[in-house]
Enzyme design. Structure first.
Site, PDB file in Angstrom:
ATOM      1  N   LYS A  23       0.836  -1.205   0.000  1.00  0.00           N
ATOM      2  CA  LYS A  23       0.000   0.000   0.000  1.00  0.00           C
ATOM      3  C   LYS A  23       0.865   1.247   0.000  1.00  0.00           C
ATOM      4  CE  LYS A  23      -1.711   1.711   3.906  1.00  0.00           C
ATOM      5  NZ  LYS A  23      -1.731   3.163   4.173  1.00  0.00           N
ATOM      6  N   ASN A  24       1.889   1.266   0.842  1.00  0.00           N
ATOM      7  CA  ASN A  24       2.705   2.461   0.987  1.00  0.00           C
ATOM      8  C   ASN A  24       3.596   2.735  -0.216  1.00  0.00           C
ATOM      9  OD1 ASN A  24       1.558   2.963   3.451  1.00  0.00           O
ATOM     10  ND2 ASN A  24       3.266   2.166   4.651  1.00  0.00           N
ATOM     11  N   ARG A  81      -3.729  10.289   4.567  1.00  0.00           N
ATOM     12  CA  ARG A  81      -2.666  11.273   4.431  1.00  0.00           C
ATOM     13  C   ARG A  81      -2.001  11.247   3.068  1.00  0.00           C
ATOM     14  NH1 ARG A  81      -1.149  13.945   8.376  1.00  0.00           N
ATOM     15  NH2 ARG A  81       0.834  14.363   7.367  1.00  0.00           N
ATOM     16  N   CYS A 128      -4.716   7.892   9.831  1.00  0.00           N
ATOM     17  CA  CYS A 128      -4.626   7.296  11.166  1.00  0.00           C
ATOM     18  C   CYS A 128      -4.254   8.340  12.216  1.00  0.00           C
ATOM     19  CB  CYS A 128      -3.561   6.200  11.183  1.00  0.00           C
ATOM     20  SG  CYS A 128      -4.101   4.634  10.500  1.00  0.00           S
ATOM     21  N   ARG A 146       1.910  14.405  12.033  1.00  0.00           N
ATOM     22  CA  ARG A 146       2.721  14.158  10.846  1.00  0.00           C
ATOM     23  C   ARG A 146       2.534  15.343   9.901  1.00  0.00           C
ATOM     24  NH1 ARG A 146       1.453   7.968   9.164  1.00  0.00           N
ATOM     25  NH2 ARG A 146      -0.697   8.568   9.527  1.00  0.00           N
ATOM     26  N   PRO A 147       3.097  16.493  10.247  1.00  0.00           N
ATOM     27  CA  PRO A 147       2.826  17.707   9.491  1.00  0.00           C
ATOM     28  C   PRO A 147       3.430  17.652   8.089  1.00  0.00           C
ATOM     29  CG  PRO A 147       4.555  18.100  11.103  1.00  0.00           C
ATOM     30  CD  PRO A 147       4.025  16.723  11.362  1.00  0.00           C
ATOM     31  N   VAL A 148       2.827  18.418   7.185  1.00  0.00           N
ATOM     32  CA  VAL A 148       3.301  18.449   5.802  1.00  0.00           C
ATOM     33  C   VAL A 148       4.199  19.663   5.559  1.00  0.00           C
ATOM     34  CG1 VAL A 148       1.284  17.178   4.962  1.00  0.00           C
ATOM     35  CG2 VAL A 148       1.239  19.684   4.989  1.00  0.00           C
ATOM     36  N   ASP A 149       4.667  20.292   6.628  1.00  0.00           N
ATOM     37  CA  ASP A 149       5.456  21.513   6.446  1.00  0.00           C
ATOM     38  C   ASP A 149       6.739  21.264   5.658  1.00  0.00           C
ATOM     39  OD1 ASP A 149       6.347  20.108   8.842  1.00  0.00           O
ATOM     40  OD2 ASP A 149       7.700  21.794   9.155  1.00  0.00           O
ATOM     41  N   GLN A 150       7.316  20.072   5.787  1.00  0.00           N
ATOM     42  CA  GLN A 150       8.539  19.773   5.040  1.00  0.00           C
ATOM     43  C   GLN A 150       8.285  19.744   3.532  1.00  0.00           C
ATOM     44  OE1 GLN A 150      11.825  19.311   6.528  1.00  0.00           O
ATOM     45  NE2 GLN A 150      10.548  20.427   7.980  1.00  0.00           N
ATOM     46  N   ASP A 168       5.949   0.552  11.758  1.00  0.00           N
ATOM     47  CA  ASP A 168       4.746  -0.161  11.324  1.00  0.00           C
ATOM     48  C   ASP A 168       4.733  -1.626  11.762  1.00  0.00           C
ATOM     49  OD1 ASP A 168       3.594   2.047  10.206  1.00  0.00           O
ATOM     50  OD2 ASP A 168       3.879   1.449   8.121  1.00  0.00           O
ATOM     51  N   ILE A 200       9.266   7.186  16.428  1.00  0.00           N
ATOM     52  CA  ILE A 200       8.743   7.789  15.194  1.00  0.00           C
ATOM     53  C   ILE A 200       7.475   8.597  15.473  1.00  0.00           C
ATOM     54  CG2 ILE A 200       8.038   7.350  12.812  1.00  0.00           C
ATOM     55  CD1 ILE A 200      10.935   6.540  13.429  1.00  0.00           C
ATOM     56  N   ARG A 240      -7.861  -0.837   5.401  1.00  0.00           N
ATOM     57  CA  ARG A 240      -7.070   0.172   4.704  1.00  0.00           C
ATOM     58  C   ARG A 240      -5.698  -0.355   4.299  1.00  0.00           C
ATOM     59  NH1 ARG A 240      -5.599   4.366   8.016  1.00  0.00           N
ATOM     60  NH2 ARG A 240      -4.629   5.207   6.156  1.00  0.00           N
TER      61      ARG A 240
END
Length: 425
Positions: free
Chosen positions: A22-23, A92, A116, A121-125, A307, A329, A399
């Site tokens: 999936k990932n 996400r 989840c 898990r910010p998207v700022d990067q 995971d 993590i 999922r």
């Protein structure tokens, strides 16, 4: 709301065919947006997240369809660059369409993502990197609005991520593939799924060096073409089913997978007493006695994957001794602990550390899945418990695990999906 009813005391043994990851599939689907000619992707798992991303891409006017495990995509009919909240909120990975849209079409409007609830898990990067490539970024009413510089092309740059981010690395290498000039990315994620994406981009005509290392150099090209590509095997699904053998003194053969994808997990399995044998495309785990205790510290790849933390913790609950887990993590990834304790485990949590004192066996109880990987740890624990366990909120497991009931039944687990109409979730 579906639930699993599991009658325990199973010995988990047999063969299981592993699906595509999936990932890996999700960024590969997003990468299809970059291609000017049709793309075909094989070994795509049938999962809710995959269906959601296909619907999101199709909503842009792109012709995309899935038949069996194959997805075909033709972008020439695209008519908008918008990813709405009602689709993005469920996962996400939707943010991964931002880089391809911005790079190829010069604009994008994508809702901030959901997924989840396992921590921040910010998207700022992602956004900082796009700004370094000349994009204008604004966040308004929960949407990221991005515009390429004048002329419609992102500009290559030198950028080092402040922290290792899998999604950020994926988003930015997709964007850099069509940027004007060369992009040098530092502190890149090393996960096999990132490598898989980079390899597909190369098959589409991208120029990338340093694949699989922390520094990648992407020489922007004028255009990318479609290709035919297969999704890498799911290392987390592989590890999850092999874990069942360790919990039940079982014997599981996982096919269509690779031991190279989960070396740190297999090493821990051996530390716990399992006999691990491998071939080019298979892994076998055999277990005879109680597991031995281990100490586990999650780290970015090639360290121990977060995971697999919940699944290893479930094994450790049955170990002959005390195990220690340190989660580095995600700050909220011990939500399975109270549920495992309901099944008779003995786990104490203090911040990022969990101390697991092994017990002889689990006891059946009603439990609630809290996130994707935690749900699999509960399924495996319930399979070993004497009596019937009811697992609620199993939409999480849907999922990330394809055909989970049929695969578990083939391994000897007594599992039934039932529908509950009285959930308040």
């Amino acid at each position: 709301m579906d639930q699993f009813l599991i009658t325990g005391s199973s010995r988990i043994a047999g063969e299981v065919t592993i699906s595509g990851a999936k990932n890996a599939a999700l960024p590969l689907l997003a990468a299809m947006i970059l291609a000017e000619t049709p793309t075909t992707l094989h070994n795509v798992p049938s999962l809710q997240d995959v269906r959601t991303l296909i619907a999101l891409i199709g909503g842009m006017g792109i012709h995309i369809q899935k038949q069996g495990d194959t997805v075909t995509c033709d972008t020439k009919t695209i008519d908008n660059f918008y990813a709405p909240y009602d689709l993005v909120k469920t996962m996400r990975a939707s943010i991964l369409v931002l880089g391809p849209l911005l790079a190829r079409f010069g604009e994008a409007e994508v809702s901030l993502p959901g997924g989840c609830a396992i921590g921040s898990r910010p998207v700022d990067q992602h956004l900082k990197a796009f700004e370094a490539m000349g994009a204008t970024i604004s966040v308004e009413n929960g949407y990221v609005k991005a515009q390429a510089p004048k002329g419609g092309k992102l500009i290559g740059c030198n950028f080092s991520f402040d922290m290792i981010t899998v999604g950020g690395t994926e988003n930015v290498i997709m964007a850099a593939a069509l940027a004007k000039g060369t992009t040098v990315l530092g502190n890149c994620a090393l996960e096999p799924e990132v490598v898989d994406l980079a390899n597909m981009l190369v098959a589409m005509g991208a120029k990338i060096s340093g694949i699989g290392t922390s520094t990648m150099t992407i020489e922007g090209v004028e255009r990318l073409h479609g290709c035919e590509y297969s999704v890498v095997a799911d290392r987390i699904e592989t590890g999850s089913y092999l874990a069942g053998a360790l919990m039940t003194r079982g014997d599981v053969l996982a096919k269509n997978t690779s031991a190279l994808l989960l070396t740190p997990v297999l090493e821990k399995f051996e530390d716990m007493g399992a006999v691990i044998t491998t071939g080019d495309d298979w892994i076998r785990a055999q277990m005879t006695g109680r597991p031995r205790p281990v100490n586990i510290r999650t780290q970015p790849h090639p360290g121990f994957p977060t995971d697999m933390q919940a699944q290893l913790m479930a094994i450790s609950c049955l170990a002959d001794g005390t195990s220690t887990f340190i989660e580095n993590i995600f700050e909220n990834r011990y939500m399975h602990v109270p549920e495992l304790n309901r099944l008779g485990a003995s786990i104490q949590v203090d911040g990022h550390t969990a101390v697991v004192t092994g017990v002889e066996n689990f006891t059946a109880a009603p439990v609630m899945a809290t996130d994707l990987r935690a749900s699999m740890s509960l399924v495996m624990a319930a399979a070993t418990a004497e009596g019937e366990s009811l697992i609620d909120r199993i939409y999480h497991i849907d999922r990330g695990y394809e055909n989970v009931e049929s695969k578990l039944r083939a391994l000897g687990v007594n599992i039934e999906r039932i529908n509950s109409n009285n959930s308040n979730d």
